[in-house]
Scaffold this motif. Structure first.
Motif, PDB file in Angstrom:
ATOM      1  N   CYS A  71       3.598   3.574  -8.605  1.00 41.76           N
ATOM      2  CA  CYS A  71       4.600   4.602  -8.324  1.00 41.76           C
ATOM      3  C   CYS A  71       5.040   5.312  -9.604  1.00 41.76           C
ATOM      4  N   HIS A 237      -5.073   0.126  -0.982  1.00 45.51           N
ATOM      5  CA  HIS A 237      -4.057  -0.850  -1.403  1.00 45.51           C
ATOM      6  C   HIS A 237      -3.761  -1.802  -0.253  1.00 45.51           C
ATOM      7  N   GLN A 344      -0.222  -7.676 -10.894  1.00 46.73           N
ATOM      8  CA  GLN A 344      -0.508  -6.916 -12.086  1.00 46.73           C
ATOM      9  C   GLN A 344      -0.811  -7.884 -13.235  1.00 46.73           C
TER      10      GLN A 344
HETATM   11  O1  AHR Z   1       2.417  -2.773  -7.801  1.00 48.02           O
HETATM   12  C1  AHR Z   1       3.711  -2.402  -7.447  1.00 48.02           C
HETATM   13  C2  AHR Z   1       3.751  -1.111  -6.622  1.00 48.02           C
HETATM   14  O2  AHR Z   1       3.136  -1.326  -5.383  1.00 48.02           O
HETATM   15  C3  AHR Z   1       3.017   0.067  -7.181  1.00 48.02           C
HETATM   16  O3  AHR Z   1       3.767   0.770  -8.109  1.00 48.02           O
HETATM   17  C4  AHR Z   1       2.765   0.903  -5.963  1.00 48.02           C
HETATM   18  O4  AHR Z   1       1.616   1.709  -6.103  1.00 48.02           O
HETATM   19  C5  AHR Z   1       2.664  -0.108  -4.861  1.00 48.02           C
HETATM   20  O5  AHR Z   1       3.441   0.255  -3.771  1.00 48.02           O
END
Ligand code: AHR
Length: 487
Positions: A71, A237, A344
């Motif tokens: 985001c 995603h 992450q």
């Molecule tokens: O990884 C956290 C968030 O999850 C990212 O910023 C976004 O792309 C997704 O909704």
């Protein structure tokens, strides 16, 4: 008893090393305090990057790193993050905790990090609140060889040579935080933005369009139909969230039902890939466009007492199982899935590494990435696991096999929470040879702490083929094994 059969005589699809990629966003303590501490920090660093982190990531040969979001990417303006640090703009990170972002980690710092790790950069550019010109100029700044005003500016900022960035995301989650767009509208925007992402010298961009959220098959259909021929990759995603958003559950405290439900949510990736790939196949039967799963992993409640906007969670053996399941799924679809980036890298969601001041620890997820390294750029081998079924419909054992440079790698995980499993591993066509193996095995709730950073870590495992060439082993509950056989 589980029987795993590997056909070593029929190597197939190459497994891109980029399936083992990662994602680093300006979120919580991923960048600041995670990888970047600044040159003046007492924590050992090279040009501001923590040496211990870089060393750990080099060890697993991290192939590709996505940045700056997420985001965050759709509110990021690249010119805020170049030039003398004291002049850089201080912005509010509205997505993640409303902390002030001083932009001390910008384009040059990210590319320096990738240089130190030895990985490919994957930059996700701003569509939501940016402009075509802004994106086009970022590409020129990065990749133009010399003489243009932007190339000169890059040189003044310390990098005369072009960076040669290849992987380029055009917006992130444009259906949500990246602008709340309809697929029809985004398809047009994508075509417009990508037109001006030019090739400079030999540096042709690999253009990744924003793809669907989870099972939004219509998004994939519209994008492929209207913009498929303009893109090199389409993102997807899917997070493993074992509960409603308001009560996802603790990362470390969970019962058996929540454990198996978590695995079921992770395994859903297989169905998602099958369905999205079927749509892509209709518009792109040659499989030119890659499916890029650039955000995946577990998402639990944040650790008690931590900033809810920072998404800091611990990582147990349950996360290790999710990693093994998911990476094996990607490998099975390697003819279409060309890159994946777990969310992450550090201190955020299903992190590979956690830090606290100068301390750092490797999570069980890191160790799974380590154990699966042998598959990078290897040719996949047909691999069947005949095994029992667990609660919530999971197969008890997940397995994958590949061959590279005369070495066969087999990785397997026993997903049962408490039961060990006897396994027979049959390598059809293998004539016998040297074999080495490692195992990651602990009770399902186990995790590493800063006091006990090596509680969960791989150990050597002795495997002895029988006279019939079959390898017999007992896989402890909740364990991952990686075995290498010289062909
Ligand atoms: O990884 C956290 C968030 O999850 C990212 O910023 C976004 O792309 C997704 O909704």
């Amino acid at each position: 008893m589980t029987v795993i059969t590997v056909d070593t005589r029929h190597p197939g699809q190459q497994i891109s090393r980029n399936l083992f990629g990662n994602f680093s966003e300006h979120l919580g303590r991923c960048i600041y305090g995670g990888v970047y501490v600044g040159e003046d920090s007492p924590i050992p660093n090279e040009n501001g990057m923590r040496k211990d982190i870089v060393e750990a990531l080099r060890k697993i040969h991290l192939p590709v790193l996505r940045w700056p979001g997420g985001c965050f990417a759709d509110e990021y303006h690249w010119e805020d993050g170049i030039g003398p640090k004291e002049n850089r703009r201080r912005m509010v990170n509205t997505n993640w905790g409303s902390v002030v972002e001083d932009n001390s980690f910008g384009t040059h710092e990210f590319l320096e990090l990738c240089r130190q790790i030895g990985c490919e950069p994957y930059i996700n550019a701003n569509v939501g609140s940016g402009t075509v010109r802004e994106m086009a100029e970022w590409v020129e700044y990065l990749n133009q060889g010399a003489d243009s005003t932007l190339a000169r500016r890059r040189a003044e900022n310390g990098h005369p040579e072009p960076f040669g960035v290849k992987y380029w995301g055009v917006g992130n989650e444009s259906w949500g935080c990246g602008g709340n767009m309809r697929p029809e509208y985004y398809a047009d925007e994508f075509k417009r933005y990508q037109t001006y992402c030019r090739t400079y010298g030999p540096y042709r961009l690999y253009r990744i369009a924003c793809g669907p959220s989870v099972n939004d098959y219509r998004w994939t259909e519209v994008l492929m139909e209207r913009a498929g021929r303009f893109m090199d990759g389409l993102s997807l995603h899917h997070y493993t969230v074992p509960g409603p958003w308001e009560a996802k559950g603790s990362a470390t405290v969970f019962d058996e039902d929540r454990y198996y439900f978590t695995l079921e949510r992770a395994d859903y990736m297989e169905e998602l890939l099958r369905n999205h790939i079927a749509i892509m196949d209709r518009f792109d039967p040659e499989k030119r466009v890659g499916l890029i799963v650039d955000e995946w992993g577990t998402w639990f409640d944040v650790e008690p007492g931590t900033n809810p906007g920072f998404l800091y969670q611990q990582s147990t053996m349950r996360d290790a199982m999710v990693a093994a399941i998911t990476l094996h799924i990607f490998m099975r679809h390697a003819d279409r899935v060309r890159m994946a980036n777990i969310a992450q890298l550090i201190n955020v969601l299903q992190a590979l590494i956690l830090t606290e001041g100068e301390k750092m620890l490797l999570t069980p997820t890191y160790h799974v990435f380590d154990l699966l390294q042998g598959h990078m750029d290897a040719s996949s081998l047909p691999c069947e696991a005949a095994c029992g079924i667990l609660p919530h419909g999971m197969k008890q054992v997940t397995a994958a096999a590949s061959e590279k440079d005369g070495v066969i790698t087999v990785t397997l995980a026993n997903l049962a929470m408490t039961e060990a499993e006897d396994v027979e591993l049959r390598l059809d066509g293998w004539q016998g040879g040297a074999c080495t193996a490692r195992i990651l095995s602990e009770e399902v709730h186990a995790f590493n702490t800063f006091e006990q950073p090596d509680r969960v870590a791989p150990k050597p495992l002795t495997l002895q083929p029988g006279a019939d060439g079959v390898i017999r082993l007992s896989l402890p509950a909740c364990s991952v094994v990686s075995a290498s056989f010289r062909a």
